[in-house]
Design a protein around this motif. Structure first.
Motif, short mmCIF file in Angstrom:
data_model
loop_
_atom_site.label_atom_id
_atom_site.label_comp_id
_atom_site.label_asym_id
_atom_site.label_seq_id
_atom_site.Cartn_x
_atom_site.Cartn_y
_atom_site.Cartn_z
N LEU A 176 45.03 18.83 62.16
CA LEU A 176 43.99 17.88 63.01
C LEU A 176 42.75 18.32 62.45
N ASP A 177 41.74 17.42 63.03
CA ASP A 177 40.32 17.80 62.53
C ASP A 177 39.89 19.09 63.30
N SER A 178 39.54 20.03 62.48
CA SER A 178 39.09 21.40 62.95
C SER A 178 37.80 21.39 63.89
N GLN A 179 36.88 20.62 63.21
CA GLN A 179 35.45 20.46 64.06
C GLN A 179 35.70 20.00 65.56
N LEU A 180 36.87 19.09 65.50
CA LEU A 180 36.96 18.60 66.96
C LEU A 180 37.71 19.55 67.90
N ILE A 181 38.46 20.66 67.44
CA ILE A 181 39.17 21.33 68.14
C ILE A 181 37.97 22.64 68.28
N GLU A 182 36.85 22.60 67.31
CA GLU A 182 36.04 23.82 67.63
C GLU A 182 34.87 23.38 68.75
N LYS A 183 34.79 21.91 68.86
CA LYS A 183 33.86 21.51 69.95
C LYS A 183 34.29 21.27 71.12
N THR A 184 35.64 21.56 71.46
CA THR A 184 36.47 21.27 72.52
C THR A 184 36.85 22.63 73.25
N ARG A 185 36.53 22.57 74.44
CA ARG A 185 36.94 23.75 75.31
C ARG A 185 37.90 23.26 76.54
N TRP A 186 38.96 23.96 76.72
CA TRP A 186 39.99 23.58 77.51
C TRP A 186 40.05 24.72 78.93
N GLU A 187 39.93 24.31 79.82
CA GLU A 187 39.76 25.33 81.01
C GLU A 187 41.04 24.81 81.99
N VAL A 188 41.41 25.66 82.93
CA VAL A 188 42.46 25.45 83.99
C VAL A 188 41.89 24.97 85.22
N GLY A 189 42.36 23.71 85.65
CA GLY A 189 41.92 23.31 86.81
C GLY A 189 42.76 23.52 87.84
N PHE A 190 43.92 23.62 87.76
CA PHE A 190 45.13 24.16 88.78
C PHE A 190 46.29 24.70 88.11
N VAL A 191 46.85 25.92 88.71
CA VAL A 191 48.12 26.17 88.20
C VAL A 191 48.46 27.12 89.40
N SER A 192 49.85 27.52 89.76
CA SER A 192 50.42 28.39 90.72
C SER A 192 49.84 29.70 90.28
N GLY A 193 49.17 30.47 91.11
CA GLY A 193 48.77 31.70 90.87
C GLY A 193 47.56 32.33 91.61
N PRO A 194 47.34 33.69 91.32
CA PRO A 194 45.96 34.24 91.68
C PRO A 194 44.82 33.46 91.39
N GLY A 195 43.84 33.07 92.01
CA GLY A 195 42.63 32.44 91.99
C GLY A 195 42.67 31.05 91.99
N PHE A 196 43.85 30.77 92.48
CA PHE A 196 43.87 29.05 92.70
C PHE A 196 44.36 28.80 94.04
N PRO A 197 44.26 27.57 94.57
CA PRO A 197 44.75 27.34 95.86
C PRO A 197 46.29 27.68 96.09
N GLU A 198 46.73 27.80 97.27
CA GLU A 198 47.93 27.77 97.62
C GLU A 198 48.36 26.67 98.27
N ALA A 199 49.93 26.54 98.75
CA ALA A 199 50.35 25.34 99.52
C ALA A 199 49.41 25.13 100.80
N ASP A 200 49.18 26.23 101.42
CA ASP A 200 48.57 26.37 102.67
C ASP A 200 47.17 25.42 102.83
N HIS A 201 46.44 25.94 101.72
CA HIS A 201 45.43 25.12 101.54
C HIS A 201 45.36 23.74 101.69
N PHE A 202 46.33 23.08 100.91
CA PHE A 202 46.53 21.91 100.77
C PHE A 202 47.20 21.17 102.12
N GLN A 203 47.73 21.84 102.83
CA GLN A 203 48.41 21.53 104.04
C GLN A 203 46.96 21.35 105.02
#
Length: 202
Positions: A75-102
């Motif tokens: 793949l185009d290495s420049q495209l990868i260099e220009k892209t930043r991936w972040e985590v919006g949600f996953v189970s674990g510390p620092g993220f909402p728990e099921a109670d939050h959504f309830q």
């Protein structure tokens, strides 16, 4: 077969198969189909349980692994260099728990737009931490749920996201936010989960 899998992955379910970059180097087989995963315009990764969606999600949380995969796939290495991936949600510390959504589901007062506010606020909150640019109205995770009806907060969140987006566009850069555990991290109730996922997609 289960013993062999456990010896290879340290988990009969295979859930811890890719915990470190070294795990990916030793155990991950890149397929050409994964090229689209690294496209900033990719929207949904679909697959039945156990097909490797979480493993692909973990790739995006490790910049070194992502770059190595992109190189392997040509793949185009420049495209990868220009892209930043972040985590919006996953189970674990620092993220909402099921109670939050309830709580969110109980407090929307029949207004589905407020559920969209939850995801928008969560995304802004996570990105504000990643980019080290605080949002005064969202100082803690709970604010994303307790300020659903506060119009001033919602306006501030929208403005902050728009400004970040404009800055990235000027720099010709991308930021992709990835979400995992949507089947287990929010609620086991399929109807409620459907409502929450619909709000996220919206």
């Amino acid at each position: 077969a289960l013993d062999a899998l456990k010896n290879l992955t340290e988990s009969p379910a295979g859930e811890k198969e890719f915990d470190t970059p070294e795990d990916f180097r030793l155990r991950f087989l890149p397929r050409t189909a994964y090229r689209t995963l690294l496209d900033p315009k990719a929207f949904l990764v679909l697959g039945r349980k156990g097909t490797g969606k979480s493993a692909l999600f973990k790739i995006l949380t490790d910049a070194k692994v992502t770059k190595a995969l992109a190189s392997q796939l040509g793949l185009d290495s420049q495209l990868i260099e220009k892209t930043r991936w972040e985590v919006g949600f996953v189970s674990g510390p620092g993220f909402p728990e099921a109670d939050h959504f309830q709580i969110a589901l109980k407090t929307i007062d029949g207004d589905p737009d407020r559920l969209s506010n939850v995801w928008r606020a969560l995304t802004a909150f996570r990105l504000s931490l990643a980019f080290k640019e605080p949002i005064p109205e969202l100082t803690v995770l709970a604010d994303c749920f307790t300020k659903l009806g506060d119009e001033a907060t919602q306006k501030s969140v929208r403005t902050w996201l728009e400004q970040l987006n404009q800055r990235l566009e000027r720099q010709d850069r991308f930021c992709c936010v990835s979400y995992d555990d949507l089947d287990t991290g929010m609620t086991r109730d399929s109807k409620k989960r459907g409502v929450l996922v619909s709000a996220l997609v919206e």
